[in-house]
Scaffold this motif. Structure first.
Motif, PDB file in Angstrom:
ATOM      1  N   GLU A 131       3.023  -9.844   2.722  1.00 43.72           N
ATOM      2  CA  GLU A 131       3.876  -8.726   3.114  1.00 43.72           C
ATOM      3  C   GLU A 131       3.989  -8.666   4.633  1.00 43.72           C
ATOM      4  O   GLU A 131       2.985  -8.525   5.332  1.00 43.72           O
ATOM      5  CB  GLU A 131       3.327  -7.409   2.575  1.00 43.72           C
ATOM      6  CG  GLU A 131       3.441  -7.310   1.049  1.00 43.72           C
ATOM      7  CD  GLU A 131       3.109  -5.938   0.528  1.00 43.72           C
ATOM      8  OE1 GLU A 131       3.681  -5.545  -0.516  1.00 43.72           O
ATOM      9  OE2 GLU A 131       2.268  -5.237   1.143  1.00 43.72           O
ATOM     10  N   LEU A 132       5.219  -8.758   5.102  1.00 41.90           N
ATOM     11  CA  LEU A 132       5.514  -8.686   6.531  1.00 41.90           C
ATOM     12  C   LEU A 132       6.255  -7.383   6.808  1.00 41.90           C
ATOM     13  O   LEU A 132       7.410  -7.221   6.415  1.00 41.90           O
ATOM     14  CB  LEU A 132       6.352  -9.876   6.971  1.00 41.90           C
ATOM     15  CG  LEU A 132       6.681  -9.941   8.463  1.00 41.90           C
ATOM     16  CD1 LEU A 132       5.435 -10.291   9.281  1.00 41.90           C
ATOM     17  CD2 LEU A 132       7.800 -10.957   8.736  1.00 41.90           C
ATOM     18  N   PHE A 133       5.583  -6.451   7.478  1.00 46.57           N
ATOM     19  CA  PHE A 133       6.198  -5.197   7.916  1.00 46.57           C
ATOM     20  C   PHE A 133       6.672  -5.427   9.350  1.00 46.57           C
ATOM     21  O   PHE A 133       5.886  -5.838  10.216  1.00 46.57           O
ATOM     22  CB  PHE A 133       5.177  -4.062   7.890  1.00 46.57           C
ATOM     23  CG  PHE A 133       4.532  -3.811   6.553  1.00 46.57           C
ATOM     24  CD1 PHE A 133       5.012  -2.832   5.700  1.00 46.57           C
ATOM     25  CD2 PHE A 133       3.425  -4.545   6.148  1.00 46.57           C
ATOM     26  CE1 PHE A 133       4.414  -2.586   4.470  1.00 46.57           C
ATOM     27  CE2 PHE A 133       2.814  -4.312   4.926  1.00 46.57           C
ATOM     28  CZ  PHE A 133       3.306  -3.335   4.080  1.00 46.57           C
ATOM     29  N   HIS A 134       7.943  -5.145   9.625  1.00 48.00           N
ATOM     30  CA  HIS A 134       8.461  -5.475  10.956  1.00 48.00           C
ATOM     31  C   HIS A 134       9.555  -4.509  11.365  1.00 48.00           C
ATOM     32  O   HIS A 134      10.315  -4.003  10.522  1.00 48.00           O
ATOM     33  CB  HIS A 134       8.973  -6.916  10.988  1.00 48.00           C
ATOM     34  CG  HIS A 134       9.966  -7.262   9.923  1.00 48.00           C
ATOM     35  ND1 HIS A 134      11.323  -7.324  10.165  1.00 48.00           N
ATOM     36  CD2 HIS A 134       9.808  -7.573   8.618  1.00 48.00           C
ATOM     37  CE1 HIS A 134      11.947  -7.671   9.047  1.00 48.00           C
ATOM     38  NE2 HIS A 134      11.059  -7.826   8.090  1.00 48.00           N
ATOM     39  N   ALA A 141      13.277  -0.455  10.140  1.00 47.79           N
ATOM     40  CA  ALA A 141      11.978  -1.020   9.788  1.00 47.79           C
ATOM     41  C   ALA A 141      12.082  -1.654   8.413  1.00 47.79           C
ATOM     42  O   ALA A 141      12.783  -1.137   7.525  1.00 47.79           O
ATOM     43  CB  ALA A 141      10.907   0.066   9.795  1.00 47.79           C
ATOM     44  N   TRP A 142      11.322  -2.742   8.228  1.00 45.70           N
ATOM     45  CA  TRP A 142      11.509  -3.568   7.040  1.00 45.70           C
ATOM     46  C   TRP A 142      10.176  -4.060   6.491  1.00 45.70           C
ATOM     47  O   TRP A 142       9.225  -4.285   7.240  1.00 45.70           O
ATOM     48  CB  TRP A 142      12.382  -4.781   7.398  1.00 45.70           C
ATOM     49  CG  TRP A 142      13.668  -4.396   8.033  1.00 45.70           C
ATOM     50  CD1 TRP A 142      13.882  -4.113   9.358  1.00 45.70           C
ATOM     51  CD2 TRP A 142      14.916  -4.184   7.378  1.00 45.70           C
ATOM     52  NE1 TRP A 142      15.191  -3.756   9.565  1.00 45.70           N
ATOM     53  CE2 TRP A 142      15.853  -3.784   8.364  1.00 45.70           C
ATOM     54  CE3 TRP A 142      15.343  -4.305   6.045  1.00 45.70           C
ATOM     55  CZ2 TRP A 142      17.176  -3.502   8.066  1.00 45.70           C
ATOM     56  CZ3 TRP A 142      16.651  -4.025   5.743  1.00 45.70           C
ATOM     57  CH2 TRP A 142      17.564  -3.627   6.732  1.00 45.70           C
ATOM     58  N   LEU A 143      10.132  -4.221   5.180  1.00 47.59           N
ATOM     59  CA  LEU A 143       9.058  -4.942   4.503  1.00 47.59           C
ATOM     60  C   LEU A 143       9.685  -6.183   3.902  1.00 47.59           C
ATOM     61  O   LEU A 143      10.501  -6.074   2.969  1.00 47.59           O
ATOM     62  CB  LEU A 143       8.413  -4.082   3.420  1.00 47.59           C
ATOM     63  CG  LEU A 143       7.482  -4.811   2.441  1.00 47.59           C
ATOM     64  CD1 LEU A 143       6.412  -5.607   3.182  1.00 47.59           C
ATOM     65  CD2 LEU A 143       6.850  -3.821   1.472  1.00 47.59           C
ATOM     66  N   SER A 198      -1.076   2.327   8.604  1.00 45.08           N
ATOM     67  CA  SER A 198       0.105   2.830   9.307  1.00 45.08           C
ATOM     68  C   SER A 198       1.373   2.184   8.759  1.00 45.08           C
ATOM     69  O   SER A 198       2.407   2.852   8.588  1.00 45.08           O
ATOM     70  CB  SER A 198      -0.010   2.542  10.809  1.00 45.08           C
ATOM     71  OG  SER A 198      -1.095   3.229  11.376  1.00 45.08           O
ATOM     72  N   ALA A 199       1.303   0.889   8.478  1.00 41.64           N
ATOM     73  CA  ALA A 199       2.452   0.207   7.882  1.00 41.64           C
ATOM     74  C   ALA A 199       2.753   0.766   6.502  1.00 41.64           C
ATOM     75  O   ALA A 199       3.916   0.955   6.128  1.00 41.64           O
ATOM     76  CB  ALA A 199       2.181  -1.294   7.802  1.00 41.64           C
TER      77      ALA A 199
END
Length: 268
Positions: A131-134, A141-143, A198-199
């Motif tokens: 999982e990349l939270f960015h 904001a994206w997952l 936090s993510a």
């Protein structure tokens, strides 16, 4: 596209790729964690570090220096280099090292970019779950490829709050918040990684996240993620937060005012 926008977009793409690469490197150490010999930072037995933290941070630092030699760097393990530069990378190679060393999946790598004193890029990568939270300021904001938004809870009783603490603060700084949360029907979880929780808050899995003191390498990615998801945060970088850390409170715009009332110390 202006040069400034193009510059940040290039760093954003780089940060996402770098987080995934660093996360894969960290995961190779995780699979052989029984061979690692952890050390303690100072007298706090809860604050541990291993060769994995140092090697992954060295990897990040070298890659950033090659790609953007004009930028500064601040890492949890190796400190700062050119921290006064207008573009400053803030890095935690493994947030949740105790979890990492004990075989728990609640750890991550976290990266942030501060531009002219403002956090503009936040990336958290969880290699155990791919999982990349960015997030990039002004671009949401994206997952992975899906957009994030905060939890829709109208009250704290409608979800689970993320919390964290450390021995850098006293229990008197932390327990009043928990007491108020419980008295209002809320519940909480602490998983050992403030950056990851936090993510999760930015992704709406938690109704928010509170910690009475966070270091910038743990705090800044979630700050950017929550703001870009449409939520609210305190002004973490006020009062020299980049140097000494600050409290962190992030939540939806609806819940943030209520949660703020329960925080004992002033929020910048």
């Amino acid at each position: 596209m202006s040069n400034e926008v193009a510059s940040l977009s290039a760093r954003y793409r780089f940060a996402c790729a770098l987080a995934e690469a660093g996360g894969k490197l960290a995961h190779t150490f995780y699979l052989q964690r029984e061979t690692l010999q952890p050390d303690h930072k100072g007298s706090d037995l809860q604050d541990v570090v291993s060769v994995a933290d140092r090697e992954v941070e060295s990897f990040f630092r070298a890659r950033i220096a090659d790609a953007f030699p004009e930028d500064g760097f601040l890492g949890e393990e190796s400190g700062s280099a050119d921290a006064g530069k207008r573009m400053l990378w803030v890095v935690d190679p493994i947030d949740g090292t105790s979890c990492f060393l004990n075989g728990l999946h609640t750890w991550c790598v976290s990266l942030a970019l501060v531009a002219d004193g403002e956090p503009v890029i936040g990336v958290v990568y969880d290699p155990n779950h791919h999982e990349l939270f960015h997030a990039l300021k002004g671009h949401g904001a994206w997952l992975n490829n899906g957009a994030l938004q905060p939890h829709a809870a109208a009250t704290v009783a409608a979800g689970v709050m993320g919390v964290g603490t450390s021995h850098r603060v006293s229990s008197a700084d932390f327990l009043p918040f928990l007491d108020a949360l419980l008295q209002h029907g809320g519940m909480f979880v602490r998983n050992g990684s403030g950056a990851l929780m936090s993510a999760w808050a930015a992704a709406g899995r938690l109704i928010g996240y509170y910690e009475p003191h966070m270091n910038p390498w743990d705090a800044l990615p979630g700050i950017v993620l929550m703001r870009e998801a449409g939520g609210h945060t305190n002004d973490y970088l006020a009062d020299a937060g980049i140097a000494r850390g600050n409290p962190v409170l992030i939540a939806s715009k609806h819940l943030y005012p209520q949660l703020k009332q329960w925080v004992k110390q002033p929020l910048p």
